[in-house]
Design a protein around this motif. Structure first.
Motif, PDB file in Angstrom:
ATOM      1  N   GLN A  71       0.844  -1.201   0.000  1.00 13.16           N
ATOM      2  CA  GLN A  71       0.000   0.000   0.000  1.00 13.16           C
ATOM      3  C   GLN A  71       0.874   1.243   0.000  1.00 13.16           C
ATOM      4  O   GLN A  71       1.846   1.350   0.761  1.00 13.16           O
ATOM      5  N   TRP A  72       0.528   2.161  -0.872  1.00 12.98           N
ATOM      6  CA  TRP A  72       1.169   3.479  -0.929  1.00 12.98           C
ATOM      7  C   TRP A  72       0.073   4.488  -0.645  1.00 12.98           C
ATOM      8  O   TRP A  72      -0.913   4.573  -1.381  1.00 12.98           O
ATOM      9  N   LYS A  73       0.245   5.248   0.437  1.00 10.09           N
ATOM     10  CA  LYS A  73      -0.802   6.197   0.802  1.00 10.09           C
ATOM     11  C   LYS A  73      -0.144   7.478   1.269  1.00 10.09           C
ATOM     12  O   LYS A  73       0.720   7.442   2.159  1.00 10.09           O
ATOM     13  N   GLY A  74      -0.510   8.576   0.683  1.00 11.08           N
ATOM     14  CA  GLY A  74       0.086   9.827   1.136  1.00 11.08           C
ATOM     15  C   GLY A  74      -0.116  10.952   0.151  1.00 11.08           C
ATOM     16  O   GLY A  74      -0.897  10.843  -0.806  1.00 11.08           O
ATOM     17  N   ALA A  75       0.587  12.026   0.409  1.00 12.70           N
ATOM     18  CA  ALA A  75       0.456  13.209  -0.437  1.00 12.70           C
ATOM     19  C   ALA A  75       1.780  13.953  -0.485  1.00 12.70           C
ATOM     20  O   ALA A  75       2.641  13.761   0.379  1.00 12.70           O
ATOM     21  N   PHE A  76       1.936  14.775  -1.503  1.00 12.98           N
ATOM     22  CA  PHE A  76       3.162  15.557  -1.624  1.00 12.98           C
ATOM     23  C   PHE A  76       2.839  16.862  -2.354  1.00 12.98           C
ATOM     24  O   PHE A  76       1.838  16.984  -3.050  1.00 12.98           O
ATOM     25  N   GLU A  99      -0.720  16.791  -4.390  1.00 14.17           N
ATOM     26  CA  GLU A  99      -1.171  15.556  -5.046  1.00 14.17           C
ATOM     27  C   GLU A  99      -1.031  14.413  -4.063  1.00 14.17           C
ATOM     28  O   GLU A  99      -0.115  14.410  -3.238  1.00 14.17           O
ATOM     29  N   GLY A 100      -1.883  13.447  -4.209  1.00 14.30           N
ATOM     30  CA  GLY A 100      -1.747  12.286  -3.338  1.00 14.30           C
ATOM     31  C   GLY A 100      -2.471  11.094  -3.911  1.00 14.30           C
ATOM     32  O   GLY A 100      -3.123  11.184  -4.960  1.00 14.30           O
ATOM     33  N   ALA A 101      -2.332   9.988  -3.229  1.00 13.76           N
ATOM     34  CA  ALA A 101      -2.979   8.770  -3.723  1.00 13.76           C
ATOM     35  C   ALA A 101      -3.118   7.762  -2.605  1.00 13.76           C
ATOM     36  O   ALA A 101      -2.429   7.839  -1.584  1.00 13.76           O
ATOM     37  N   ASN A 102      -4.007   6.838  -2.801  1.00  9.65           N
ATOM     38  CA  ASN A 102      -4.144   5.681  -1.926  1.00  9.65           C
ATOM     39  C   ASN A 102      -4.231   4.473  -2.851  1.00  9.65           C
ATOM     40  O   ASN A 102      -5.243   4.250  -3.510  1.00  9.65           O
ATOM     41  N   ILE A 103      -3.123   3.753  -2.932  1.00  6.72           N
ATOM     42  CA  ILE A 103      -3.042   2.656  -3.900  1.00  6.72           C
ATOM     43  C   ILE A 103      -2.735   1.362  -3.162  1.00  6.72           C
ATOM     44  O   ILE A 103      -1.854   1.322  -2.302  1.00  6.72           O
TER      45      ILE A 103
END
Lengths: 162, 673
Positions: B301-306, B324-328
């Motif tokens: 899991q990749w979860k976060g923002a930058f 930008e961010g994502a929850n993958i």
């Protein structure tokens, strides 16, 4: 020429294996698995259900000896670490370079001698040889001196020290 | 002579009991020797092994602290503060193009095809590191493109232990390893690193019409380098079966932002969680054939923002930054069966492997502080990857001093069709002092899902028409013993990576995209010498790489004007055992100046560090006190410009220099039982 070449290669391979690792635990583990199988192929050890094994150690090798003892878990082995030589055992595993006097005493009483380091094969009957594969390393001269009778399979698959 | 003995003993003592058991054990122990790399110098392999003694005595805190002493390895950093392992001068944004294994289990993800969440793995838990700096797809399969790292953690041969590591740079590591019973091993660790790094100026640069001139300072802030890590491992072995589970949680601060922008307020971070559950079964089918079966599931899991960058001309206003961010989330299911045939002349591996992976959550969002998030899918629906492969590798022991290895792997990807990788190599011991090795390897790397499909506002935009990368590598090694207890090694290599995947600008959308840029020539050499002596051992090595890109399909030339890597590396170490309880370590690393633009050539980009420590152990207690970068040399990583935003701008640190933390004082306490 072939003989000397073979000896050179064996020494070369040994030195590379042990140069930077000394005797590491994996090597002791391999020896602990392999040596009891070799015991079974030695005719002179008549009571295979109880083989008395001494690990000959000194202050520098005592920890190595303890590790080896822990790895030797076969039920049919009675193992003791000794610092002073006595002749109450069937098999002696040497962890350091023993003197000629000690060696002759063991040979005289037809004791079986293993070494943990292939560098000590000249003062033992069996050791380990790690080439591409693992082989028993055999010293036929000492085997003959002690008049040991062994299964020919050892000569078939082992590396011979000459 | 041997025959005479054979006949002599055959006649006298012909009996066959226990022979089968003996031969089987011989195969078992040969397998152990191969697995633990005891026979390394007798096989045509270029695996380098770092053992426990060096790992502990070097005073290393993390995996990277150990790898930095290897020839041809540069530890570097991306513009976003992500650690990188640069192998033989190959620096690649966001992925190091290596296969990363923990106890033989792959932990490289499919999303980005990277594994940097494992780069801070604590040294205290590592028993041995096996590092191959050359492609080896035949044995390892997909992702083994530039090399393979296999981390062997503490196992049944090691004592139980607890360790505590503290530096003066706000870095703390706690680890524990315990053999709960004869079947069960556990390890766990917690790390936090939050060093203070000096402020750095970030400039905005207009790259339109090749002006490349700074417009002004955008930010003048301190980087946010917080990293936290929690890991847990479990192994349960009973008879021929082993179940392994491992979890790695990694929390990373924004550092310079994903594109070189130091954070202002509302610092962002990402959380990564990787897990695997593996079942392993190993059994002798016959005395000669071992079956080794692995199956399991992996989850990432990749979860976060930058921060991406300002959305208007008010570059100094943090509230105008685009976030930008994502929850993958992705999972992978795999099965691998290996049959190993051991005979006097051959060690043959036959491998059947299959894996299925897909992302099942892929929310991408963007917002400006104070405004509502917009959420959209990062990938198209129903993407997945299914691979099956079949491989055969044979080590043919022609003579005691001459072996050859050859093999091939056929792989089929649902999205990339078929591929054939192959290898050919040999080892020859000329005499007791001289050995030659020659290896030729090929490998294949299918692009990750981000490289293929991602759709974002700025930095990550995939191209589904990408071709897979292919590499060929020829490597020659000369080993020479000068004295009885030393080893000199010279390795020269040359290879070509075709269809290199890198970043460029789309002429249509002006967004950054992944693209096949052309070919990369990889060439160089490494020289090393190591020697043991009565009180310890030392090693010294020199490496040089002279890689050249032949990218003929490039718009944003600024990305690749400079290689950003150090061509020359010199490293050395000495471990001196003062007495049985006390040892002294000294290590030195020098890195030549990377290839940098004319206007910043005055900056001292040379890398230099002198590391020392004293290691005292008694009664199962070990204490190491040391100083890294004793001379407090001002070291910088050279980083190129950020990704291009809005088709026109890039951000650059002042002089393209990322400062390192300086002198580090540490203490490491290990208690065994």
């Amino acid at each position: 020429m072939v003989k000397s070449m073979k000896k050179i290669i064996i020494l070369f391979l040994i030195s590379f294996t042990f140069l930077f690792a000394n005797i590491n635990k994996e090597v002791l583990y391999i020896e602990a698995k392999l040596y009891p199988k070799i015991f079974m192929l030695i005719k002179n050890l008549q009571n295979k259900k109880l083989i008395k094994v001494a690990i000959l150690a000194n202050k520098n090798t005592i920890n190595t000896a303890k590790t080896l003892k822990n790895f030797l878990t076969n039920n049919n082995l009675k193992i003791k670490i000794i610092k002073n030589l006595n002749l109450n055992y069937d098999v002696y595993i040497i962890t350091y370079h023993i003197s000629n006097k000690t060696l002759n005493k063991l040979l005289k009483h037809k004791k079986v001698i293993f070494s943990i380091s292939p560098n000590d094969i000249n003062i033992s009957m069996f050791s380990i040889y790690i080439g591409v594969r693992v082989y028993p390393y055999i010293n036929p001269i000492l085997i003959k001196k002690a008049n040991l009778r062994i299964d020919p399979i050892l000569f078939k698959v082992g590396k011979i020290y000459e | 002579m041997k025959k005479l003995y054979l006949i002599f003993f055959s006649i006298l003592f012909l009996y066959a009991s226990n022979e089968d058991s003996f031969l089987k054990t011989l195969n078992e122990v040969s397998e152990i020797a191969t697995k633990t790399k005891l026979n390394l110098n007798k096989t045509p392999s270029n695996v380098e092994v770092i053992n426990r003694d060096f790992i502990i005595k070097s005073g290393a805190r993390t995996l990277l602290d150990i790898l930095k002493y290897l020839p041809g390895i540069e530890i570097s950093m991306s513009a976003s503060g992500k650690r990188e392992i640069v192998i033989r001068g190959n620096k690649s944004t966001y992925r190091d193009k290596i296969k990363f294994l923990i106890n033989g289990h792959e932990v490289t993800n499919n999303l980005y095809s990277n594994q940097f969440y494992y780069y801070n793995f604590p040294a205290a838990l590592i028993k041995r590191i096996e590092f191959t700096k050359t492609p080896d797809a035949v044995l390892y399969g997909d992702k083994a493109y530039l090399g393979v790292i296999n981390i062997i953690t503490l196992n049944k041969f090691n004592d139980n232990q607890f360790s505590f590591y503290q530096t003066n740079k706000k870095q703390t590591t706690l680890t524990i390893f315990d053999k709960l019973n004869k079947n069960t091993l556990i390890d766990a660790h917690y790390e936090i690193s939050n060093p203070t790094i000096k402020k750095t100026k970030t400039y905005l640069v207009d790259v339109s019409q090749n002006k490349h001139q700074p417009i002004g300072i955008v930010r003048d802030n301190r980087p946010y380098e917080l990293e936290k890590e929690v890991g847990f491992g479990l192994r349960y072995k009973k008879e021929n079966s082993t179940i392994s589970y491992r979890l790695q949680y990694f929390h990373k601060g924004n550092f310079f932002g994903i594109i070189n922008l130091p954070p202002l307020v509302h610092d962002k971070h990402v959380n990564l969680i990787h897990q695997y559950l593996n079942y392993h079964f190993s059994n002798f089918l016959t005395d000669d054939i071992i079956e080794s079966f692995n199956t399991g599931i992996k989850h990432y899991q990749w979860k976060g923002a930058f921060r991406v960058g300002p959305i208007d001309s008010n570059f100094s206003n943090p509230n105008s930054d685009l976030i930008e961010g994502a929850n993958i989330k992705e999972y992978e299911i795999y099965a691998r069966n290996r049959l190993t045939y051991n005979s006097e002349k051959h060690i043959t591996n036959f491998i059947l492997e299959t894996k299925y992976a897909r992302p099942y959550k892929y929310d991408y969002f963007q917002y400006v502080v104070g405004h509502q998030k917009t959420i959209s899918p990062l990938f198209p629906k129903n993407i997945h990857r299914y691979i099956y492969s079949i491989a055969l590798e044979d080590l043919y022991i022609i003579k005691d001093n001459f072996s050859i290895i050859y093999g091939s792997r056929y792989s089929h990807y649902n999205d990339f069709g078929s591929n054939l990788s192959y290898k050919l190599g040999s080892v020859y011991n000329l005499n007791n002092k001289t050995t030659f090795k020659l290896l030729f390897n090929t490998a294949f790397r299918a692009p990750s899902w981000v490289e293929l499909y991602a759709k974002t506002a700025a930095a990550f935009n995939g191209d589904p028409t990408l071709k897979a990368e292919k590499i060929k590598m020829l490597e020659f090694t000369y080993l020479q013993k000068i004295f009885s207890n030393d080893q000199f090694q010279f390795t020269i290599y040359r290879g070509k990576s075709k269809h290199y995947i890198g970043r460029d600008i789309s002429p249509i959308t002006h967004k950054e995209i992944y693209k096949n840029l052309g070919d990369l020539i990889i060439k160089g050499y490494e020289i090393s010498y190591k020697k043991s002596y009565s009180k310890g051992y030392f090693g010294i090595n020199y490496s040089y790489n002279n890689n050249k890109n032949e990218f003929n399909n490039l718009i944003a030339k600024i990305y690749y004007l400079y290689s950003r890597v150090r061509k020359r590396l010199i490293k050395g170490y000495n471990i001196y055992n003062i007495n049985p309880n006390l040892s002294f370590f000294s290590g030195i690393i020098y890195g030549g100046k990377p290839d940098v633009p004319e206007n910043i050539k005055q900056i001292n980009f040379h890398y230099f560090t002198l590391n020392t420590n004293l290691n005292y152990h008694k009664n199962n207690f070990n204490v190491i006190f040391g100083i890294d970068n004793l001379t407090n040399h001002k070291n910088y990583y050279f980083v190129g410009p950020s990704d291009i935003v809005y088709g026109r701008y890039v951000f650059m640190q002042e002089n393209s220099a990322l400062p390192l933390t300086g002198r580090k004082i540490f203490i490491d306490l290990i208690k065994k039982w």
